[in-house]
Every structure is written in structure tokens, then in C-alpha cells.
Design a protein around this motif. Sequence first.
Motif, PDB file in Angstrom:
ATOM      1  N   SER A 383    -142.501 -22.870  13.184  1.00  0.00           N
ATOM      2  CA  SER A 383    -141.113 -22.975  13.592  1.00  0.00           C
ATOM      3  C   SER A 383    -140.700 -24.443  13.567  1.00  0.00           C
ATOM      4  O   SER A 383    -141.516 -25.325  13.849  1.00  0.00           O
ATOM      5  CB  SER A 383    -140.941 -22.403  15.002  1.00  0.00           C
ATOM      6  N   PRO A 384    -139.446 -24.738  13.234  1.00  0.00           N
ATOM      7  CA  PRO A 384    -138.989 -26.129  13.206  1.00  0.00           C
ATOM      8  C   PRO A 384    -138.949 -26.730  14.611  1.00  0.00           C
ATOM      9  O   PRO A 384    -138.601 -26.048  15.577  1.00  0.00           O
ATOM     10  CB  PRO A 384    -137.587 -26.030  12.594  1.00  0.00           C
ATOM     11  N   ALA A 385    -139.304 -28.005  14.709  1.00  0.00           N
ATOM     12  CA  ALA A 385    -139.296 -28.687  16.002  1.00  0.00           C
ATOM     13  C   ALA A 385    -137.885 -28.757  16.565  1.00  0.00           C
ATOM     14  O   ALA A 385    -136.914 -28.990  15.837  1.00  0.00           O
ATOM     15  CB  ALA A 385    -139.881 -30.084  15.842  1.00  0.00           C
ATOM     16  N   ARG A 418    -135.022  -3.191   9.039  1.00  0.00           N
ATOM     17  CA  ARG A 418    -136.328  -2.630   9.412  1.00  0.00           C
ATOM     18  C   ARG A 418    -136.810  -3.115  10.773  1.00  0.00           C
ATOM     19  O   ARG A 418    -137.790  -2.606  11.299  1.00  0.00           O
ATOM     20  CB  ARG A 418    -137.369  -2.987   8.349  1.00  0.00           C
ATOM     21  N   ALA A 419    -136.148  -4.097  11.332  1.00  0.00           N
ATOM     22  CA  ALA A 419    -136.601  -4.696  12.591  1.00  0.00           C
ATOM     23  C   ALA A 419    -136.129  -3.883  13.788  1.00  0.00           C
ATOM     24  O   ALA A 419    -135.067  -3.268  13.761  1.00  0.00           O
ATOM     25  CB  ALA A 419    -136.090  -6.121  12.703  1.00  0.00           C
ATOM     26  N   ASN A 420    -136.946  -3.903  14.843  1.00  0.00           N
ATOM     27  CA  ASN A 420    -136.522  -3.302  16.109  1.00  0.00           C
ATOM     28  C   ASN A 420    -136.558  -4.313  17.247  1.00  0.00           C
ATOM     29  O   ASN A 420    -136.412  -3.957  18.415  1.00  0.00           O
ATOM     30  CB  ASN A 420    -137.365  -2.076  16.462  1.00  0.00           C
ATOM     31  N   CYS A 421    -136.781  -5.590  16.888  1.00  0.00           N
ATOM     32  CA  CYS A 421    -136.850  -6.620  17.918  1.00  0.00           C
ATOM     33  C   CYS A 421    -136.632  -7.989  17.281  1.00  0.00           C
ATOM     34  O   CYS A 421    -136.606  -8.130  16.058  1.00  0.00           O
ATOM     35  CB  CYS A 421    -138.199  -6.583  18.640  1.00  0.00           C
ATOM     36  N   LEU A 422    -136.478  -8.989  18.146  1.00  0.00           N
ATOM     37  CA  LEU A 422    -136.429 -10.381  17.726  1.00  0.00           C
ATOM     38  C   LEU A 422    -137.606 -11.115  18.357  1.00  0.00           C
ATOM     39  O   LEU A 422    -137.802 -11.045  19.580  1.00  0.00           O
ATOM     40  CB  LEU A 422    -135.117 -11.041  18.152  1.00  0.00           C
ATOM     41  N   ILE A 423    -138.393 -11.787  17.539  1.00  0.00           N
ATOM     42  CA  ILE A 423    -139.501 -12.601  18.035  1.00  0.00           C
ATOM     43  C   ILE A 423    -138.945 -13.985  18.341  1.00  0.00           C
ATOM     44  O   ILE A 423    -138.303 -14.614  17.492  1.00  0.00           O
ATOM     45  CB  ILE A 423    -140.616 -12.705  16.980  1.00  0.00           C
ATOM     46  N   THR A 424    -139.176 -14.476  19.554  1.00  0.00           N
ATOM     47  CA  THR A 424    -138.639 -15.759  19.982  1.00  0.00           C
ATOM     48  C   THR A 424    -139.733 -16.816  19.990  1.00  0.00           C
ATOM     49  O   THR A 424    -140.759 -16.641  20.652  1.00  0.00           O
ATOM     50  CB  THR A 424    -138.021 -15.652  21.385  1.00  0.00           C
ATOM     51  N   VAL A 425    -139.502 -17.892  19.262  1.00  0.00           N
ATOM     52  CA  VAL A 425    -140.423 -19.035  19.269  1.00  0.00           C
ATOM     53  C   VAL A 425    -139.687 -20.195  19.945  1.00  0.00           C
ATOM     54  O   VAL A 425    -138.633 -20.622  19.461  1.00  0.00           O
ATOM     55  CB  VAL A 425    -140.856 -19.432  17.850  1.00  0.00           C
ATOM     56  N   PRO A 426    -140.205 -20.713  21.075  1.00  0.00           N
ATOM     57  CA  PRO A 426    -139.482 -21.743  21.828  1.00  0.00           C
ATOM     58  C   PRO A 426    -139.266 -23.030  21.042  1.00  0.00           C
ATOM     59  O   PRO A 426    -139.935 -23.298  20.035  1.00  0.00           O
ATOM     60  CB  PRO A 426    -140.388 -21.990  23.046  1.00  0.00           C
ATOM     61  N   GLU A 427    -138.334 -23.848  21.554  1.00  0.00           N
ATOM     62  CA  GLU A 427    -137.978 -25.103  20.897  1.00  0.00           C
ATOM     63  C   GLU A 427    -139.164 -26.052  20.769  1.00  0.00           C
ATOM     64  O   GLU A 427    -139.251 -26.825  19.800  1.00  0.00           O
ATOM     65  CB  GLU A 427    -136.851 -25.808  21.675  1.00  0.00           C
ATOM     66  N   ASP A 428    -140.046 -26.063  21.751  1.00  0.00           N
ATOM     67  CA  ASP A 428    -141.146 -27.029  21.758  1.00  0.00           C
ATOM     68  C   ASP A 428    -142.399 -26.510  21.060  1.00  0.00           C
ATOM     69  O   ASP A 428    -143.460 -27.127  21.137  1.00  0.00           O
ATOM     70  CB  ASP A 428    -141.494 -27.432  23.191  1.00  0.00           C
TER      71      ASP A 428
END
Length: 445
Positions: A383-385, A418-428
Motif C-alpha cells: 500500500s502507498p505510504a 465479485r467483491a463482498n467487502c473492502l479490505i482496509t490497509v491503514p495509512e502507516d
Amino acid sequence: MTGSTEHSTTPSACCDAGADPAPAAPRLWTVDEHLADVLAAVGPLPAIELQLLDARGCRLDEDVTADGDLPPFDNSSMDGYAVRTADTEGATDSYPSVLSVVGDIAAGADELPRVGPGQAARIMTGAPLPPGAQAVAPVEWTDGGTGTGVAAAAMTAPLPDEEVRVLRPVAEGAHIRRRGSDVTAGTRVLEAGTRLGAAQIGLLAAIGRPTVKVRPRPRVVVLSTGSELVQPGEPVGPGQISDSNSFALTAAAQEAGAIAYRVGAVPDEAGRLRAVLEDQLGRADLIVTSGGVSVGAYDVVKEVFESYGGVDFRRLRMQPGKPQGFGRIGGATGVPLLALPGNPVSAYISFELFVRPVIRTMLGAADVHRPVVRAHCPAALRSPAGRRQFLRGRYSAADGTVEPVGGAGSHLVGALARANCLITVPEDTTALPAGGEVDVVLLDS
């Protein structure tokens, strides 16, 4: 050369020369800051009194108490015969209890025969229990008045001096719906905040309520902007694409509980956009647009909205969905506006994060946000910083895992479907090892 180098590397020289200081970089809002700012500006819509069917999908603004009992009187739950239990003791097929039929009672009857010893009254489902009767013998437990002593599937027409044979004992209270067995007078049957579906509408009608005080469903106007957009089914020329955003966002607004109005795609012309907005403002509690919020030369959305005043365009620390717009058209008491990016995935994710909570808030719902769970992700993620990344995923509640679906591109609508959710990757977090834990926003709940 030496003098030139010193001049270009000495800040004080610039200031001494009277040069303007470099402009400050635009503020980057966090997702949480933007959401808090948006939600602080909206609230539940004022409560109104609606007819029952018009209130479907709304949330109650009042507790509802029953004025009377439900059922309002003892009544039969079967077609059969109202009897005294003592008269059926020991009854069998071989030695039935033979009772005189003293009358017929249909649903809605107001004059009821009295059932005395050795007597029965023919009764239909929902009909009031006559005085003297203690139970109902289903017609299948009798001969139906045929005089044959054989259990009947239906009752015959009444005959003079008719008798009925009851073929088994009937316990006291059998096949009777007692008055107040469902709801008693003075009981709170629905609480404020309850969403009114078919069952709740039926209950309100059953207790005699013709209208109810509710928070109305917000009216949401959805429009897409872009001269490249054509309607689905129309020929797609060079450089053109079908308008999917207005359909996806309108459907999403409906799923969130709103009354949604889809407006056809508006070309990149300030006059056309302003005319459409003026036409729609009268029926909107909220306006949602997609497209025209970036820094493109033809992004007229900002030009038009900023001319109304009170609309702020900002950049967020998120991917996708960095450019966002929010404010009111018509001053502090005007219609709220949420301007979303034009890329389909960016628009949809922005809707889920910001527009859906606004709609739920206007509805007066307690559950404003989608549920979030922790899950293990077998795949390694990058994920981008400094950006909170939202990836499409497939979550399995059975084993608590989530798999990314498709890539990170904001145009990949096939993966989104096709998705049933959102995967969250934090800012840090810039890298997540395979098997790590992530927050998952559930989209199907």
C-alpha cells in the motif's frame, strides 16, 4: 556563475528581494476527518405523519402502544364445532359424542348462540367463540354433520335438527385464540427507531393505526458528469463509455434506504450542469454527483458548485478516492452535496464511506456504518505510504479469511462486482505479510 548559484541557494536572498513565499501545499484530509466533517453537517430529517404504506422503509419517530387487545376477542383457529369439553369426554370413532347443532357462526358474526350441555355450534376460522363453549373440535375430528360417524374433511350445509358426531375428546381451550394472547392493551408494540417493513406495517394495521409518525426516507438525486458518457444501450463511439456510475450509485442509495432519483449523464458544460441542478433542487434532500472533482481542465463541477458558495473541494489520504467535494447548495440551510470522483470504483467506495452514512443519518438509523470485522489475509499486500487503501475482497465468515479480488485500479468494475467487502490497509502500513490481519468492511450486511 558563482553569484547565480549563491542567489538560487540562499533563502534570505529571495526574501530580501521581495519575492512572494512559496504557496503552502494543500491540506490532505484523513478519511476520518472528512467523514466527521460531513456527518457533523447533517442530521435526521424532520419527522412527519404518513399513511402506513407510505411509511414502509422509514423509521419510527415514536413508540407505538396498542390501544386494545389483539386478538380483540376469543376466536376459533379452526373450522369446526364449538363445544363444551365435558360433552366430548371418552369420545371415539366407535362411541362418538352426539351433539345437537344450535347454530352457525361465521367470521364477523355479532349474534352468537349459547352452547349448552349436549350442544355444539358450527364455527369458522376467526369467528368469535360463543358463550358456553370451552373449546373447538376441528371438523376433521367429527363427521361434519353427515350422520355417518366418519371423520369429514369439510362441513356440510346446515340441516334442520342437525346433529354432529365428535370422534375424540377435546381439551379445554383447544383451537381457541384467546383475547390478548398476541398483544394486550397498553403494551408498547414498536419502539422509536424501528424500521418499518411488511411485518411492522401489518402490526400497525392490526392494532388499528392508519398513520404513523416517522423519519422520512431522504430523497437523493444522483447524477454523473462527463461529455464522454453515453446511456447503456446506445452506441459507444470513439472515446466514449457507458454511464455506469449513476446506475450503481442510485442502486446503492436505494439499498441504503433512500428514495433515489437517477438523472442522465450531464456533459462538461457549466450551463447544462447548472440548469440540471436548478431543476433537481426542489425534490432533493441530498445531491450526489460523480466526476469532475479532480484538477482536469474540463472539470466544470467545481466551477459550478463553487459559484453557489459553501462547497469545499479537498484531497484525502485514501486510495482510491483522493479528490472529494462536500458542502451545501444554497447556503447553510441549503441542500447537502457530496461530489465523488468519476472512476467507477472510486465513486462506489466513496459512496460506501461517506454517502451511505449520510443517508443512514438522515433516516435516523442507529447503524450508520457498515460492520467491520478482523480477518486473516493469506495474500501479501502492499500500500502507498500515507494513504488508507481500500481493496476489494471476498470475505469468508466460515474461516475468517479474506482474499483480494482484482487489482488496485479504480476502473475495475468486474472485480468490484465479485467483491463482498473492502479490505482496509491503514495509512502507516506499506506492506502486510501473507497471513496478516486486516480490517474488513462488510458490504453485504
